[in-house]
Design a protein around this motif. Structure first.
Motif, PDB file in Angstrom:
ATOM      1  N   ALA A   1       0.839  -0.627  -0.424  1.00  0.00           N
ATOM      2  CA  ALA A   1      -0.377  -0.095  -0.280  1.00  0.00           C
ATOM      3  C   ALA A   1       0.717   1.317  -0.378  1.00  0.00           C
ATOM      4  CB  ALA A   1      -1.083   0.115   1.117  1.00  0.00           C
ATOM      5  N   LEU A   2       1.911   1.418   0.692  1.00  0.00           N
ATOM      6  CA  LEU A   2       2.950   2.873   1.186  1.00  0.00           C
ATOM      7  C   LEU A   2       3.514   2.436  -0.069  1.00  0.00           C
ATOM      8  CD1 LEU A   2       4.069   2.401   4.897  1.00  0.00           C
ATOM      9  CD2 LEU A   2       2.405   4.310   3.471  1.00  0.00           C
ATOM     10  N   ALA A   3       4.256   1.038  -1.258  1.00  0.00           N
ATOM     11  CA  ALA A   3       4.509   1.229  -1.519  1.00  0.00           C
ATOM     12  C   ALA A   3       4.273   2.001  -3.086  1.00  0.00           C
ATOM     13  CB  ALA A   3       5.344  -0.047  -1.906  1.00  0.00           C
ATOM     14  N   GLY A   4       2.854   1.320  -3.090  1.00  0.00           N
ATOM     15  CA  GLY A   4       2.100   1.791  -4.305  1.00  0.00           C
ATOM     16  C   GLY A   4       1.947   2.807  -4.084  1.00  0.00           C
ATOM     17  N   LEU A   5       2.040   4.010  -3.153  1.00  0.00           N
ATOM     18  CA  LEU A   5       1.348   4.835  -2.955  1.00  0.00           C
ATOM     19  C   LEU A   5       2.302   6.229  -3.422  1.00  0.00           C
ATOM     20  CD1 LEU A   5      -0.968   7.215  -2.135  1.00  0.00           C
ATOM     21  CD2 LEU A   5      -0.013   6.839   0.131  1.00  0.00           C
ATOM     22  N   LEU A   6       3.062   6.102  -2.598  1.00  0.00           N
ATOM     23  CA  LEU A   6       5.099   7.216  -3.191  1.00  0.00           C
ATOM     24  C   LEU A   6       5.223   6.959  -4.398  1.00  0.00           C
ATOM     25  CD1 LEU A   6       6.876   6.109   0.809  1.00  0.00           C
ATOM     26  CD2 LEU A   6       5.669   7.419  -0.337  1.00  0.00           C
ATOM     27  N   ALA A   7       4.631   5.226  -5.288  1.00  0.00           N
ATOM     28  CA  ALA A   7       5.213   4.883  -6.668  1.00  0.00           C
ATOM     29  C   ALA A   7       4.051   6.056  -7.372  1.00  0.00           C
ATOM     30  CB  ALA A   7       5.128   3.624  -7.115  1.00  0.00           C
ATOM     31  N   LEU A   8       3.381   6.154  -6.982  1.00  0.00           N
ATOM     32  CA  LEU A   8       2.390   6.991  -8.175  1.00  0.00           C
ATOM     33  C   LEU A   8       2.093   8.302  -7.379  1.00  0.00           C
ATOM     34  CD1 LEU A   8      -1.467   4.699  -7.118  1.00  0.00           C
ATOM     35  CD2 LEU A   8       0.164   4.555  -9.086  1.00  0.00           C
ATOM     36  N   VAL A   9       2.271   8.704  -6.086  1.00  0.00           N
ATOM     37  CA  VAL A   9       2.565   9.390  -6.121  1.00  0.00           C
ATOM     38  C   VAL A   9       3.440  11.022  -6.830  1.00  0.00           C
ATOM     39  CG1 VAL A   9       2.648  12.843  -4.489  1.00  0.00           C
ATOM     40  CG2 VAL A   9       1.423  10.261  -4.092  1.00  0.00           C
TER      41      VAL A   9
END
Length: 639
Positions: free
Chosen positions: A105-113
């Motif tokens: 979740a955090l990896a996806g959020l940071l990558a998307l941002v």
């Protein structure tokens, strides 16, 4: 010289409840997403995410101004994407998800941002590189080769588009909570990152491809093409797309002249919206660049309107500056004192010269040249084409109602709409043998809300049936995505060919449907006013250039009298009304106009013939020949 004057035109403000409703729904959907995360309810979270994504897709198309404004106030797509990512973390936290779920979740959020930030930056860089201060159209440039613009979803709307894959990330989190497995979250986050990465890579490739098209190289190519063209005449148009009709009225005539001609535009959207023509176009945004633009062969410059940036070309002392306007009428604006800034003023007939003498604004009569109305030379033949295609054989009378707009100044009673026009229309509709074509001025209602409201009432009273917008053969392959696409687009057809082809099409659109009332709303300026002339038996109009042009047909016309002046005062103030029938707000005079149209009695016919010569000049030589002579005289003029 470094060129930094790059401006951006904001989209037109969204009107109506629809765009505001969509914006409100988008805000509520984000609140609902946070609410379903805090409750928590996985399936509700997923449903809201689907609705929210649909709104993000629809909003740029239905409410471009609100999207543009949200970016300016910091509420753009990147912030909304961050809110959705926070909602995912809140859902996991409130659902007591296992700790290891937070890694994807955090990896996806940071990558998307991070990727969205990179994509937004690349999109802005691409827009900047494609916004050249000097552009052309219809000039053979050779090199450099200009890459095509990206589709709108990765061009203008890139930030919103890069947020669409969030549905996979948000939906994956909802499914993971619902089924109790981290796999949907991991797959959804990975898929969203891959899609956004693909969009960012496409933007990066487009930015790199633009490196070979520098402003300096493009400017040099345009200068070389202009040197080969060696234009001796230029037509300067400094206004925007709202008044493009003023220039469009001259394009076909310009194609018929035998002198190398150049159109000079100052607005990007105008460059894109200008109809097809074989006349080359130069777009120059900064005034300093236009003043320094090397045009050594230029001898005469024509101006169709009083744009402020006319001054940038007027500064050239080696050029003969001529104001031609965009219509002949009795309006006060036709004797604007600013006309003294031009070397010559070209008018249609003797009446135009007399206006300056009576106005006493200091325009030397020797600088006023009568050239007629070249646009009308070709109308007669097309008039036959349009009238031959009319299918109404039931004897109905077609009345063209063509009111003008409020005007730039505060002079009252310029338009009849809002001052009895609805009553006049009702009287027309009460006539069983009358059919109405309503073609208002393109700017009608743009200044006065009461006029805009009256216009909507007229459209409703006519049943709302509108003539479709004509499709240009040159645009059949699709519009240009941005103004830089226009530079490399080939010239597909001339304005002469397009207008000729559309004459028959216009006749079909304006024909009276069998067994129907046939009332039509004809939105301008895209639909030819002259086609409306050809389909009409009589004209009802306000004081404007429409009356002067209609005189060429010889058919009866009525002039509205919104101020309620006496016949004598009205004729003295507006001489163009003398060949028609004065129609008061209460409808007095309308019966005489309709009787003339039916062939019962037309006492104004003789006066119309006299007035036609005064306003349009003699029939021989043709106006186009008179204009060619005036152009030749200006080109060869030596101060």
């Amino acid at each position: 010289m470094r060129l930094i004057q790059i401006t951006e035109r904001a989209p037109a403000p969204d009107t109506g409840r629809g765009p505001l409703g969509l914006a409100g729904m988008l805000a509520l959907a984000h609140l609902a997403l946070l609410a379903t995360a805090l409750v928590p309810t996985a399936w509700g979270f997923l449903a809201v995410a689907v609705v929210l994504t649909a709104l993000e897709v629809v909003l740029p198309r239905r409410a471009p101004f609100l999207v543009w404004a949200s970016r300016r106030v910091g509420l753009g797509a990147p912030l909304r994407g961050l809110v959705r990512g926070v909602a995912v973390l809140a859902l996991l936290l409130r659902s007591d998800a296992p700790r290891e779920w937070y890694v994807p979740a955090l990896a996806g959020l940071l990558a998307l941002v991070a990727l969205r930030a990179a994509g937004g930056g690349l999109a802005e860089l691409l827009r900047h590189r494609r916004k050249m201060p000097v552009l052309s159209r219809g000039l053979p440039l050779g090199s450099p080769r200009i890459p095509h613009a990206l589709p709108v979803i990765l061009g203008r709307d890139a930030e919103e588009t890069l947020g669409w894959p969030d549905l996979l990330f948000v939906g994956g989190a909802a499914l993971a909570v619902a089924v109790g497995s981290p796999d949907p979250l991991t797959v959804g986050a990975a898929a969203a990152v891959v899609l956004v990465l693909a969009g960012v890579a496409t933007l990066a490739y487009a930015v790199v491809a633009m490196r070979r098209v520098s402003r300096t190289r493009l400017r040099a190519a345009i200068d070389r093409a202009l040197a080969d063209l060696a234009p001796e005449m230029a037509v300067h148009f400094g206004s925007g797309p709202d008044t493009l009709y003023q220039l469009e009225a001259w394009v076909e005539t310009l194609e018929r002249l035998d002198v190398p001609t150049l159109l000079i535009l100052r607005d990007r959207e105008t460059l894109r919206l200008l109809g097809p023509t074989t006349v080359p176009v130069l777009f120059v945004e900064p005034g300093t660049v236009l003043m320094e633009q090397p045009l050594p062969h230029l001898r005469v410059a024509l101006y169709v309107s009083h744009a402020v940036n006319n001054l940038h070309l007027l500064r050239r002392r080696d050029v003969r500056h001529v104001f031609v306007g965009h219509g002949d009428s009795d309006k006060g604006v036709t004797t604007n004192p600013f006309l003294k800034a031009y070397d010559e003023v070209w008018v249609a007939g003797p009446a135009g010269r007399e206006r300056f003498e009576e106005a006493g604004i200091g325009v030397d009569p020797a600088r006023v040249v009568e050239i007629g109305r070249p646009q009308l030379d070709q109308v007669a033949g097309r008039d036959d084409v349009v009238r031959a295609s009319r299918t109404g054989g039931d004897g109905r009378l077609t009345v063209l109602f063509a009111p003008t707009w409020e005007g730039y100044g505060d002079e009252p009673h310029q338009t009849s709409v809002g001052a009895g026009a609805r009553q006049l229309l009702e009287r027309l509709l009460a006539e069983p043998d009358v059919r109405v074509l309503y073609r208002p001025h393109p700017l009608l209602g743009s200044r006065d809300p009461a006029v805009a409201r009256a216009h909507r009432e007229i459209v409703a009273a006519l049943g709302g049936a509108q003539v479709p917008r004509p499709v240009s053969p040159a645009r059949m392959s699709g519009p240009s995505r941005d103004e830089l696409d226009v530079v490399s687009a080939p010239v597909r057809t001339s304005r002469i060919e397009e207008v000729t082809a559309q004459a028959a099409w216009a006749g079909e659109q304006l024909a009276i449907p069998p067994g129907q009332a046939g009332h039509l709303v004809v939105p301008g300026p895209h639909f030819s006013l002259y086609a409306c002339f050809a389909a009409a038996d009589v004209l009802l109009a306000d004081v404007s250039s429409v009356i002067t042009d209609f005189l060429a047909s010889g058919r009866p016309y009525g002039v509205t009298n919104p101020a309620g002046l006496t016949d004598t005062d009205f004729a003295a103030r507006y001489p163009s009304s003398r060949g028609g029938y004065l129609v008061d707000p209460d409808g007095d005079g309308l019966a005489r106009l309709l009787a003339a149209g039916r062939g019962q009695a037309d006492p104004a016919a003789a006066e119309r013939a006299v007035l036609r010569a005064q306003l349009l000049g003699p029939p021989e030589p043709p106006a186009l020949e008179r204009m060619r002579k005036a152009v030749a005289g200006s080109v060869s003029y030596l101060p």
